[in-house]
Design a protein around this motif. Sequence first.
Motif, PDB file in Angstrom:
ATOM      1  N   ILE A 154       0.782  -1.349  -0.129  1.00  0.00           N
ATOM      2  CA  ILE A 154       0.360   0.483  -0.550  1.00  0.00           C
ATOM      3  C   ILE A 154       0.664   1.699   0.127  1.00  0.00           C
ATOM      4  N   GLY A 155       0.426   2.199  -0.989  1.00  0.00           N
ATOM      5  CA  GLY A 155       1.705   3.396  -1.097  1.00  0.00           C
ATOM      6  C   GLY A 155       0.578   4.328  -0.291  1.00  0.00           C
ATOM      7  N   TYR A 156       1.720   4.635   0.312  1.00  0.00           N
ATOM      8  CA  TYR A 156       1.260   6.058   1.626  1.00  0.00           C
ATOM      9  C   TYR A 156       2.212   7.616   1.254  1.00  0.00           C
ATOM     10  N   ASP A 157       1.120   8.414   1.583  1.00  0.00           N
ATOM     11  CA  ASP A 157       1.585   9.528   1.973  1.00  0.00           C
ATOM     12  C   ASP A 157       2.051  10.405   3.561  1.00  0.00           C
ATOM     13  N   ILE A 158       3.097  10.925   3.325  1.00  0.00           N
ATOM     14  CA  ILE A 158       3.906  11.138   4.622  1.00  0.00           C
ATOM     15  C   ILE A 158       2.894  12.421   5.148  1.00  0.00           C
ATOM     16  N   ASP A 159       2.368  13.209   4.018  1.00  0.00           N
ATOM     17  CA  ASP A 159       1.780  14.041   4.248  1.00  0.00           C
ATOM     18  C   ASP A 159       0.273  13.141   5.936  1.00  0.00           C
ATOM     19  N   VAL A 160      -0.185  12.180   5.391  1.00  0.00           N
ATOM     20  CA  VAL A 160      -1.098  11.624   6.112  1.00  0.00           C
ATOM     21  C   VAL A 160      -0.838  10.978   7.184  1.00  0.00           C
ATOM     22  N   VAL A 161       0.460  10.474   6.996  1.00  0.00           N
ATOM     23  CA  VAL A 161       1.360   9.979   8.185  1.00  0.00           C
ATOM     24  C   VAL A 161       1.375  10.314   9.601  1.00  0.00           C
ATOM     25  N   ALA A 162       1.745  11.546   8.519  1.00  0.00           N
ATOM     26  CA  ALA A 162       2.068  12.828  10.478  1.00  0.00           C
ATOM     27  C   ALA A 162       0.862  13.088  10.836  1.00  0.00           C
ATOM     28  N   ALA A 163       0.111  13.242  10.115  1.00  0.00           N
ATOM     29  CA  ALA A 163      -1.102  13.935   9.990  1.00  0.00           C
ATOM     30  C   ALA A 163      -1.996  12.981  11.243  1.00  0.00           C
ATOM     31  N   LYS A 164      -2.042  11.390  11.135  1.00  0.00           N
ATOM     32  CA  LYS A 164      -2.144  10.338  12.457  1.00  0.00           C
ATOM     33  C   LYS A 164      -1.463   9.897  13.367  1.00  0.00           C
ATOM     34  N   LEU A 165      -0.310  10.323  13.114  1.00  0.00           N
ATOM     35  CA  LEU A 165       0.686  10.056  14.475  1.00  0.00           C
ATOM     36  C   LEU A 165       0.123  11.325  15.596  1.00  0.00           C
ATOM     37  N   SER A 166       0.252  12.822  15.004  1.00  0.00           N
ATOM     38  CA  SER A 166      -0.074  14.162  15.766  1.00  0.00           C
ATOM     39  C   SER A 166      -1.437  13.797  15.677  1.00  0.00           C
ATOM     40  N   GLU A 167      -2.646  13.450  15.179  1.00  0.00           N
ATOM     41  CA  GLU A 167      -3.718  12.892  16.150  1.00  0.00           C
ATOM     42  C   GLU A 167      -3.921  11.572  16.916  1.00  0.00           C
ATOM     43  N   ALA A 168      -2.888  11.165  17.161  1.00  0.00           N
ATOM     44  CA  ALA A 168      -3.018   9.948  18.442  1.00  0.00           C
ATOM     45  C   ALA A 168      -1.998  10.335  18.883  1.00  0.00           C
ATOM     46  N   GLN A 169      -1.536  11.476  19.026  1.00  0.00           N
ATOM     47  CA  GLN A 169      -0.712  12.466  20.414  1.00  0.00           C
ATOM     48  C   GLN A 169      -1.262  12.692  21.073  1.00  0.00           C
ATOM     49  N   ASP A 170      -2.540  13.860  20.478  1.00  0.00           N
ATOM     50  CA  ASP A 170      -3.445  14.481  20.975  1.00  0.00           C
ATOM     51  C   ASP A 170      -4.332  14.461  21.916  1.00  0.00           C
ATOM     52  N   LYS A 171      -5.003  12.844  21.629  1.00  0.00           N
ATOM     53  CA  LYS A 171      -6.185  12.989  21.637  1.00  0.00           C
ATOM     54  C   LYS A 171      -5.822  12.126  23.173  1.00  0.00           C
ATOM     55  N   ASP A 172      -5.676  10.572  23.189  1.00  0.00           N
ATOM     56  CA  ASP A 172      -5.279  10.801  25.037  1.00  0.00           C
ATOM     57  C   ASP A 172      -4.356  10.229  25.096  1.00  0.00           C
ATOM     58  N   ARG A 173      -3.020  10.943  24.886  1.00  0.00           N
ATOM     59  CA  ARG A 173      -1.897  10.118  24.990  1.00  0.00           C
ATOM     60  C   ARG A 173      -0.407  10.388  24.356  1.00  0.00           C
ATOM     61  N   LYS A 174       0.076  10.976  24.813  1.00  0.00           N
ATOM     62  CA  LYS A 174       1.365  11.618  24.184  1.00  0.00           C
ATOM     63  C   LYS A 174       2.713  11.086  23.231  1.00  0.00           C
ATOM     64  N   HIS A 175       1.720   9.794  22.782  1.00  0.00           N
ATOM     65  CA  HIS A 175       2.782   8.831  22.677  1.00  0.00           C
ATOM     66  C   HIS A 175       2.426   8.257  21.571  1.00  0.00           C
ATOM     67  N   ALA A 176       2.851   8.047  20.198  1.00  0.00           N
ATOM     68  CA  ALA A 176       2.357   7.107  19.366  1.00  0.00           C
ATOM     69  C   ALA A 176       3.195   5.576  18.635  1.00  0.00           C
ATOM     70  N   LEU A 177       3.082   4.891  17.962  1.00  0.00           N
ATOM     71  CA  LEU A 177       4.020   3.655  17.819  1.00  0.00           C
ATOM     72  C   LEU A 177       3.534   4.085  16.059  1.00  0.00           C
ATOM     73  N   MET A 178       4.618   2.894  15.551  1.00  0.00           N
ATOM     74  CA  MET A 178       4.515   3.107  13.851  1.00  0.00           C
ATOM     75  C   MET A 178       5.284   1.663  13.661  1.00  0.00           C
ATOM     76  N   VAL A 179       4.841   1.184  12.828  1.00  0.00           N
ATOM     77  CA  VAL A 179       5.431  -0.068  12.454  1.00  0.00           C
ATOM     78  C   VAL A 179       6.285   0.218  10.652  1.00  0.00           C
ATOM     79  N   VAL A 180       6.892   0.006  10.337  1.00  0.00           N
ATOM     80  CA  VAL A 180       7.239   0.614   9.641  1.00  0.00           C
ATOM     81  C   VAL A 180       8.133  -1.125   8.303  1.00  0.00           C
ATOM     82  N   ALA A 181       7.095  -1.519   7.277  1.00  0.00           N
ATOM     83  CA  ALA A 181       8.601  -2.932   6.704  1.00  0.00           C
ATOM     84  C   ALA A 181       9.602  -2.040   5.655  1.00  0.00           C
TER      85      ALA A 181
END
Length: 355
Positions: free
Chosen positions: A213-240
């Motif tokens: 699946i191709g990715y867009d780095i801005d989409v990735v950044a937005a998701k990581l920010s959103e995850a950190q803004d919600k109920d926690r300050k950290h985020a986890l990402m796995v890349v193959a």
Amino acid sequence: MNEISEIRRIGVLTSGGDCAGLNAAIRAVVYRASFGYGWDVVGIENGTLGLLSRPIAARPLGPSDFDGRLIRESGTFLGSTNKGNPFAFEMPDGSVRDRSGDVAAAVAELGLDAVVGIGGDGILALLKRHADQGGFPLVCIPKTIDNDVGVTEVSIGYDTAVHVATEALDRLQPTAASHGRVMILEVMGRDAGHIALVSGIAGGADVILIPEIGYDIDVVAAKLSEAQDKDRKHALMVVAEGCPAPDGNGKYGGVGHAVAEALSGKLESEIRVTVLGHVQRGGVPTARDRLMAAAFGTRAVDLLAEGQRDRMVAWRDRQVIDVPIADAIANYRGDDVDGAVVATARGLGISLGDA
Ligand code: F6P
């Protein structure tokens, strides 16, 4: 129905990258051949290289060679190789020679009536060529942490690799949480995203990038920010490892750092990268990998006893089936982007970088 074969002596080899469960597979082949049929087994050392060595690198194997420890150990006690293609063998003087005739000669010299080859798709193709050329019966067992061999749902070694990657996320999460960081875990898998996808789901990743699946780095950044803004300050990402870098360049190993660099200007929090590498090939084989090894090893020997050749054992719907080796080679198995595992990730709200 095939006639019962005249097999009395078989060879077994492991070739290609090692993984957890290979020793258990060799043991299953030896036990079934010995206890089930009274055959002799010869262990060929260092994969196809053992058949190119003179003297031939091989030794007799029997049930007494398995002292109870080996099924618990990863690696392969017979040794392996992913170098030295016998059809284009690089000689010490730099010239390239076709030494495939030496492989067939070694099989004959060892008095082998058949060979059980344990390998990934590249090795299956190589061994099939040798068997076709040398005229010896061959049955193959799929192994690879990448789980990309066609037609089988599972290859030996995959489950342990997923387990190791998941455990890495279990270890990364507390430190990520303590510092409010983004942790990027780069996992193996070559061109397939199976390890990344399954470990990412099991390990609670917010973003998983897979080569399918191709990715867009801005989409990735937005998701990581959103995850950190919600109920926690950290985020986890796995890349193959097989994903291209954000600039589109593709290479194996290093994409985790390339993604981190591309994200660094887009995120407020610190980012740390872990490249898991060959750790995924070791460790204690999981019960699932040992079961696959046992099921595949015993069935491979049964197939030879039934007079079958040119088959690969495979796992489908809790059954061991067998398929032509050519089918397994022709049907590369990447992640099914429309399948249940991808749907599960999306259902959990995990970003795969595309939306
Ligand atoms: O194919 C199995 C695999 O472990 C891949 O996941 C990885 O990219 C590759 O082998 C590593 O190969 P090597 O051991 O030659 O570095």
